[in-house]
Design a protein around this motif. Structure first.
Motif, PDB file in Angstrom:
ATOM      1  N   ARG A 116       0.230  -8.246  -8.157  1.00 56.65           N
ATOM      2  CA  ARG A 116       0.424  -8.189  -6.707  1.00 56.65           C
ATOM      3  C   ARG A 116       1.200  -6.929  -6.332  1.00 56.65           C
ATOM      4  NH1 ARG A 116       3.953 -12.646  -3.419  1.00 56.65           N
ATOM      5  NH2 ARG A 116       3.322 -12.027  -1.330  1.00 56.65           N
ATOM      6  N   ALA A 117       0.715  -6.252  -5.284  1.00 56.00           N
ATOM      7  CA  ALA A 117       1.373  -5.039  -4.808  1.00 56.00           C
ATOM      8  C   ALA A 117       1.201  -4.939  -3.298  1.00 56.00           C
ATOM      9  CB  ALA A 117       0.772  -3.812  -5.484  1.00 56.00           C
ATOM     10  N   TRP A 118       1.956  -4.041  -2.706  1.00 61.30           N
ATOM     11  CA  TRP A 118       1.835  -3.738  -1.291  1.00 61.30           C
ATOM     12  C   TRP A 118       1.776  -2.224  -1.137  1.00 61.30           C
ATOM     13  CZ3 TRP A 118       5.236  -7.247  -3.298  1.00 61.30           C
ATOM     14  CH2 TRP A 118       5.076  -8.575  -2.895  1.00 61.30           C
ATOM     15  N   VAL A 119       1.053  -1.772  -0.127  1.00 62.51           N
ATOM     16  CA  VAL A 119       1.012  -0.356   0.202  1.00 62.51           C
ATOM     17  C   VAL A 119       0.976  -0.227   1.728  1.00 62.51           C
ATOM     18  CG1 VAL A 119      -1.514  -0.129   0.103  1.00 62.51           C
ATOM     19  CG2 VAL A 119      -0.057   1.866  -0.381  1.00 62.51           C
ATOM     20  N   ASN A 120       1.635   0.787   2.218  1.00 59.55           N
ATOM     21  CA  ASN A 120       1.647   1.034   3.655  1.00 59.55           C
ATOM     22  C   ASN A 120       0.505   1.954   4.046  1.00 59.55           C
ATOM     23  OD1 ASN A 120       4.158  -0.384   4.148  1.00 59.55           O
ATOM     24  ND2 ASN A 120       5.112   1.282   3.055  1.00 59.55           N
ATOM     25  N   ILE A 121      -0.049   1.702   5.224  1.00 59.84           N
ATOM     26  CA  ILE A 121      -1.055   2.559   5.836  1.00 59.84           C
ATOM     27  C   ILE A 121      -0.368   3.173   7.057  1.00 59.84           C
ATOM     28  CG2 ILE A 121      -3.296   2.650   6.987  1.00 59.84           C
ATOM     29  CD1 ILE A 121      -3.545   1.920   4.051  1.00 59.84           C
ATOM     30  N   GLN A 122      -0.262   4.516   7.042  1.00 60.68           N
ATOM     31  CA  GLN A 122       0.415   5.167   8.162  1.00 60.68           C
ATOM     32  C   GLN A 122      -0.505   6.172   8.841  1.00 60.68           C
ATOM     33  OE1 GLN A 122       3.902   7.187   6.727  1.00 60.68           O
ATOM     34  NE2 GLN A 122       2.747   8.735   5.636  1.00 60.68           N
ATOM     35  N   HIS A 123      -0.243   6.421  10.102  1.00 63.65           N
ATOM     36  CA  HIS A 123      -0.964   7.382  10.943  1.00 63.65           C
ATOM     37  C   HIS A 123      -2.442   7.054  11.189  1.00 63.65           C
ATOM     38  CE1 HIS A 123       2.608   9.654  10.082  1.00 63.65           C
ATOM     39  NE2 HIS A 123       2.220   9.997   8.866  1.00 63.65           N
ATOM     40  N   PRO A 124      -2.854   5.785  11.218  1.00 61.37           N
ATOM     41  CA  PRO A 124      -4.267   5.526  11.473  1.00 61.37           C
ATOM     42  C   PRO A 124      -4.641   5.928  12.903  1.00 61.37           C
ATOM     43  CG  PRO A 124      -3.047   3.485  11.605  1.00 61.37           C
ATOM     44  CD  PRO A 124      -2.082   4.546  11.133  1.00 61.37           C
ATOM     45  N   ASP A 125      -5.924   6.247  13.094  1.00 61.90           N
ATOM     46  CA  ASP A 125      -6.400   6.600  14.432  1.00 61.90           C
ATOM     47  C   ASP A 125      -6.107   5.500  15.436  1.00 61.90           C
ATOM     48  OD1 ASP A 125      -7.340   9.000  13.435  1.00 61.90           O
ATOM     49  OD2 ASP A 125      -9.448   8.360  13.366  1.00 61.90           O
ATOM     50  N   SER A 126      -6.084   4.251  14.983  1.00 63.17           N
ATOM     51  CA  SER A 126      -5.831   3.116  15.880  1.00 63.17           C
ATOM     52  C   SER A 126      -4.393   3.088  16.376  1.00 63.17           C
ATOM     53  CB  SER A 126      -6.114   1.803  15.152  1.00 63.17           C
ATOM     54  OG  SER A 126      -5.141   1.598  14.123  1.00 63.17           O
ATOM     55  N   GLY A 127      -3.487   3.800  15.686  1.00 63.36           N
ATOM     56  CA  GLY A 127      -2.068   3.784  16.048  1.00 63.36           C
ATOM     57  C   GLY A 127      -1.323   2.595  15.481  1.00 63.36           C
ATOM     58  N   ASN A 128      -2.012   1.709  14.739  1.00 60.49           N
ATOM     59  CA  ASN A 128      -1.394   0.510  14.193  1.00 60.49           C
ATOM     60  C   ASN A 128      -1.058   0.698  12.713  1.00 60.49           C
ATOM     61  OD1 ASN A 128      -1.652  -0.958  16.619  1.00 60.49           O
ATOM     62  ND2 ASN A 128      -3.785  -1.389  16.128  1.00 60.49           N
ATOM     63  N   ASP A 129       0.149   1.213  12.441  1.00 63.75           N
ATOM     64  CA  ASP A 129       0.602   1.283  11.050  1.00 63.75           C
ATOM     65  C   ASP A 129       0.703  -0.142  10.526  1.00 63.75           C
ATOM     66  OD1 ASP A 129       0.876   3.999  11.430  1.00 63.75           O
ATOM     67  OD2 ASP A 129       3.048   3.970  11.537  1.00 63.75           O
ATOM     68  N   ARG A 130       0.516  -0.297   9.214  1.00 64.31           N
ATOM     69  CA  ARG A 130       0.573  -1.657   8.655  1.00 64.31           C
ATOM     70  C   ARG A 130       0.870  -1.608   7.163  1.00 64.31           C
ATOM     71  NH1 ARG A 130      -4.435  -0.182   9.795  1.00 64.31           N
ATOM     72  NH2 ARG A 130      -6.108  -0.348   8.296  1.00 64.31           N
ATOM     73  N   THR A 131       1.195  -2.751   6.649  1.00 63.38           N
ATOM     74  CA  THR A 131       1.383  -2.935   5.216  1.00 63.38           C
ATOM     75  C   THR A 131       0.267  -3.835   4.731  1.00 63.38           C
ATOM     76  OG1 THR A 131       3.772  -2.709   5.421  1.00 63.38           O
ATOM     77  CG2 THR A 131       2.944  -3.763   3.425  1.00 63.38           C
ATOM     78  N   MET A 132      -0.370  -3.407   3.641  1.00 61.90           N
ATOM     79  CA  MET A 132      -1.469  -4.195   3.061  1.00 61.90           C
ATOM     80  C   MET A 132      -1.029  -4.777   1.720  1.00 61.90           C
ATOM     81  SD  MET A 132      -4.686  -1.675   3.838  1.00 61.90           S
ATOM     82  CE  MET A 132      -5.761  -2.664   2.838  1.00 61.90           C
ATOM     83  N   GLU A 133      -1.394  -6.016   1.496  1.00 66.80           N
ATOM     84  CA  GLU A 133      -1.150  -6.653   0.218  1.00 66.80           C
ATOM     85  C   GLU A 133      -2.386  -6.466  -0.661  1.00 66.80           C
ATOM     86  OE1 GLU A 133       0.371 -10.934  -1.462  1.00 66.80           O
ATOM     87  OE2 GLU A 133      -0.959 -10.928   0.265  1.00 66.80           O
ATOM     88  N   ILE A 134      -2.149  -6.105  -1.929  1.00 70.21           N
ATOM     89  CA  ILE A 134      -3.235  -5.985  -2.902  1.00 70.21           C
ATOM     90  C   ILE A 134      -2.975  -7.020  -3.975  1.00 70.21           C
ATOM     91  CG2 ILE A 134      -4.340  -4.490  -4.590  1.00 70.21           C
ATOM     92  CD1 ILE A 134      -3.298  -2.100  -2.896  1.00 70.21           C
ATOM     93  N   VAL A 135      -3.944  -7.895  -4.186  1.00 71.21           N
ATOM     94  CA  VAL A 135      -3.833  -8.919  -5.219  1.00 71.21           C
ATOM     95  C   VAL A 135      -5.017  -8.768  -6.170  1.00 71.21           C
ATOM     96  CG1 VAL A 135      -3.737 -11.381  -5.719  1.00 71.21           C
ATOM     97  CG2 VAL A 135      -2.652 -10.491  -3.651  1.00 71.21           C
ATOM     98  N   ILE A 136      -4.732  -8.672  -7.456  1.00 73.77           N
ATOM     99  CA  ILE A 136      -5.772  -8.560  -8.454  1.00 73.77           C
ATOM    100  C   ILE A 136      -6.039  -9.949  -9.009  1.00 73.77           C
ATOM    101  CG2 ILE A 136      -6.409  -7.538 -10.661  1.00 73.77           C
ATOM    102  CD1 ILE A 136      -4.429  -5.251  -9.909  1.00 73.77           C
ATOM    103  N   PRO A 137      -7.294 -10.447  -8.872  1.00 71.07           N
ATOM    104  CA  PRO A 137      -7.575 -11.815  -9.336  1.00 71.07           C
ATOM    105  C   PRO A 137      -7.465 -11.942 -10.848  1.00 71.07           C
ATOM    106  CG  PRO A 137      -9.548 -10.767  -8.389  1.00 71.07           C
ATOM    107  CD  PRO A 137      -8.438  -9.793  -8.307  1.00 71.07           C
TER     108      PRO A 137
END
Length: 137
Positions: A116-137
């Motif tokens: 399990r990990a998290w990564v941030n997405i910054q500067h998207p065209d939508s203006g909505n920065d976010r944090t995404m969770e990555i889970v490896i099954p």
């Protein structure tokens, strides 16, 4: 003790051995792409962030091209000797970002769950920065 440094403009990651005061290249465009067996070439561009998982492996986060070809690379250093020169070692894409206008930043691994990990997405065209969770099954 070692310190790893990403240099965005030269497309390299360096390893600094703090005890011996030696600097060496850990990864660059000549590093083998494990998916193709050839040098990674321009597919590795603008390494900007580094992360280390629970097992001690290093991940290289790119800062480039607005989500078109922004990747996270897994550095497979099987014997943890600080280079990617041995058989079976090199780089492979671990995650790719397709969010228009954005870039990955701040990769973080769960210290208790290595899948399990998290990564941030910054500067998207939508203006909505976010944090995404990555889970490896």
């Amino acid at each position: 003790e070692y310190l790893y440094v990403a240099t965005t403009t030269t497309n390299e990651v360096y390893r600094l051995d703090l005890a011996s005061q030696m600097i060496s290249v850990f990864a660059n465009r000549q590093t083998i792409n494990l998916a193709t067996g050839a040098q990674v070439g321009s597919a590795l561009a603008s390494p900007d962030n580094l992360a280390i998982d629970k097992d001690g492996y290093i991940y290289i986060v790119e800062d480039r091209n607005g989500g078109v070809d922004n990747d996270i690379w897994f550095a497979r250093d099987l014997n943890f000797d600080g280079d990617l020169l041995d058989a079976g070692e090199g780089l492979t894409r671990w995650a790719s970002n397709g969010t228009p206008g954005s870039e990955f930043t701040g990769l973080y691994f769960d210290p208790t769950n290595k899948r399990r990990a998290w990564v941030n997405i910054q500067h998207p065209d939508s203006g909505n920065d976010r944090t995404m969770e990555i889970v490896i099954p």
